[in-house]
Write a protein that holds these residues in place. Structure first.
Motif, PDB file in Angstrom:
ATOM      1  N   GLN A 143       0.842  -1.195   0.000  1.00  0.00           N
ATOM      2  CA  GLN A 143       0.000   0.000   0.000  1.00  0.00           C
ATOM      3  C   GLN A 143       0.877   1.244   0.000  1.00  0.00           C
ATOM      4  O   GLN A 143       1.027   1.917   1.003  1.00  0.00           O
ATOM      5  CB  GLN A 143      -0.930   0.003   1.219  1.00  0.00           C
ATOM      6  CG  GLN A 143      -1.895  -1.153   1.275  1.00  0.00           C
ATOM      7  CD  GLN A 143      -2.874  -1.143   0.120  1.00  0.00           C
ATOM      8  OE1 GLN A 143      -3.256  -0.095  -0.380  1.00  0.00           O
ATOM      9  NE2 GLN A 143      -3.276  -2.322  -0.315  1.00  0.00           N
ATOM     10  N   GLY A 144       1.475   1.555  -1.130  1.00  0.00           N
ATOM     11  CA  GLY A 144       2.313   2.749  -1.256  1.00  0.00           C
ATOM     12  C   GLY A 144       1.501   3.905  -1.791  1.00  0.00           C
ATOM     13  O   GLY A 144       0.395   3.738  -2.304  1.00  0.00           O
ATOM     14  N   SER A 145       2.045   5.076  -1.677  1.00  0.00           N
ATOM     15  CA  SER A 145       1.338   6.241  -2.207  1.00  0.00           C
ATOM     16  C   SER A 145       1.730   6.452  -3.660  1.00  0.00           C
ATOM     17  O   SER A 145       2.839   6.159  -4.077  1.00  0.00           O
ATOM     18  CB  SER A 145       1.677   7.485  -1.385  1.00  0.00           C
ATOM     19  OG  SER A 145       3.039   7.818  -1.543  1.00  0.00           O
ATOM     20  N   ASN A 146       0.814   6.974  -4.428  1.00  0.00           N
ATOM     21  CA  ASN A 146       1.058   7.272  -5.837  1.00  0.00           C
ATOM     22  C   ASN A 146       1.224   8.765  -6.027  1.00  0.00           C
ATOM     23  O   ASN A 146       0.660   9.353  -6.933  1.00  0.00           O
ATOM     24  CB  ASN A 146      -0.095   6.749  -6.698  1.00  0.00           C
ATOM     25  CG  ASN A 146      -0.127   5.252  -6.732  1.00  0.00           C
ATOM     26  OD1 ASN A 146       0.897   4.627  -6.546  1.00  0.00           O
ATOM     27  ND2 ASN A 146      -1.288   4.680  -6.963  1.00  0.00           N
ATOM     28  N   ASP A 147       2.023   9.380  -5.163  1.00  0.00           N
ATOM     29  CA  ASP A 147       2.226  10.816  -5.219  1.00  0.00           C
ATOM     30  C   ASP A 147       3.497  11.176  -5.979  1.00  0.00           C
ATOM     31  O   ASP A 147       4.138  12.177  -5.687  1.00  0.00           O
ATOM     32  CB  ASP A 147       2.298  11.401  -3.809  1.00  0.00           C
ATOM     33  CG  ASP A 147       0.997  11.238  -3.060  1.00  0.00           C
ATOM     34  OD1 ASP A 147      -0.044  11.072  -3.712  1.00  0.00           O
ATOM     35  OD2 ASP A 147       1.021  11.262  -1.821  1.00  0.00           O
ATOM     36  N   ALA A 148       3.884  10.384  -6.948  1.00  0.00           N
ATOM     37  CA  ALA A 148       5.105  10.627  -7.700  1.00  0.00           C
ATOM     38  C   ALA A 148       4.904  11.794  -8.661  1.00  0.00           C
ATOM     39  O   ALA A 148       3.848  11.958  -9.257  1.00  0.00           O
ATOM     40  CB  ALA A 148       5.503   9.382  -8.474  1.00  0.00           C
ATOM     41  N   VAL A 149       5.938  12.580  -8.786  1.00  0.00           N
ATOM     42  CA  VAL A 149       5.896  13.733  -9.676  1.00  0.00           C
ATOM     43  C   VAL A 149       7.179  13.752 -10.489  1.00  0.00           C
ATOM     44  O   VAL A 149       8.260  13.516  -9.962  1.00  0.00           O
ATOM     45  CB  VAL A 149       5.787  15.053  -8.873  1.00  0.00           C
ATOM     46  CG1 VAL A 149       5.862  16.251  -9.792  1.00  0.00           C
ATOM     47  CG2 VAL A 149       4.520  15.075  -8.059  1.00  0.00           C
ATOM     48  N   ALA A 150       7.059  14.053 -11.753  1.00  0.00           N
ATOM     49  CA  ALA A 150       8.231  14.191 -12.613  1.00  0.00           C
ATOM     50  C   ALA A 150       8.242  15.603 -13.183  1.00  0.00           C
ATOM     51  O   ALA A 150       7.199  16.160 -13.522  1.00  0.00           O
ATOM     52  CB  ALA A 150       8.179  13.180 -13.736  1.00  0.00           C
ATOM     53  N   LEU A 151       9.415  16.173 -13.261  1.00  0.00           N
ATOM     54  CA  LEU A 151       9.553  17.532 -13.782  1.00  0.00           C
ATOM     55  C   LEU A 151      10.666  17.542 -14.810  1.00  0.00           C
ATOM     56  O   LEU A 151      11.743  16.993 -14.572  1.00  0.00           O
ATOM     57  CB  LEU A 151       9.890  18.503 -12.647  1.00  0.00           C
ATOM     58  CG  LEU A 151      10.187  19.942 -13.053  1.00  0.00           C
ATOM     59  CD1 LEU A 151       8.932  20.595 -13.625  1.00  0.00           C
ATOM     60  CD2 LEU A 151      10.699  20.722 -11.882  1.00  0.00           C
ATOM     61  N   TYR A 152      10.397  18.143 -15.941  1.00  0.00           N
ATOM     62  CA  TYR A 152      11.390  18.268 -16.998  1.00  0.00           C
ATOM     63  C   TYR A 152      11.385  19.713 -17.454  1.00  0.00           C
ATOM     64  O   TYR A 152      10.343  20.263 -17.800  1.00  0.00           O
ATOM     65  CB  TYR A 152      11.053  17.335 -18.161  1.00  0.00           C
ATOM     66  CG  TYR A 152      11.982  17.505 -19.338  1.00  0.00           C
ATOM     67  CD1 TYR A 152      13.267  16.982 -19.298  1.00  0.00           C
ATOM     68  CD2 TYR A 152      11.577  18.182 -20.477  1.00  0.00           C
ATOM     69  CE1 TYR A 152      14.123  17.132 -20.367  1.00  0.00           C
ATOM     70  CE2 TYR A 152      12.427  18.330 -21.553  1.00  0.00           C
ATOM     71  CZ  TYR A 152      13.701  17.804 -21.498  1.00  0.00           C
ATOM     72  OH  TYR A 152      14.557  17.953 -22.556  1.00  0.00           O
TER      73      TYR A 152
END
Length: 66
Positions: free
Chosen positions: A44-53
């Motif tokens: 049960q991990g969080s899906n709060d990943a963000v990618a910035l380019y």
């Protein structure tokens, strides 16, 4: 979740997932129920990943990044 649903969600065939169970190579924990069903316990991990380019096309625009 049932093994078949987990396999579909992961993009692998049910046969491959069943083979992993038999060989002890499942990448996530699972359990056998008394009826023979295989239940996969997904972490049960969080899906709060963000990618910035960000990029600039010339040295003069470098200050625009700030």
């Amino acid at each position: 979740m049932k093994l078949s649903k987990w396999a579909k969600k992961q993009g692998v065939s049910y046969k491959a997932a069943w083979r992993w169970v038999r060989q002890g190579k499942m990448p996530v924990p699972f359990e056998h129920t008394p009826t023979g069903t295989i239940l996969v316990k997904e972490p049960q991990g969080s899906n709060d990943a963000v990618a910035l380019y960000a990029r600039v096309s010339s040295v003069e625009q470098k200050a625009d990044l700030d």
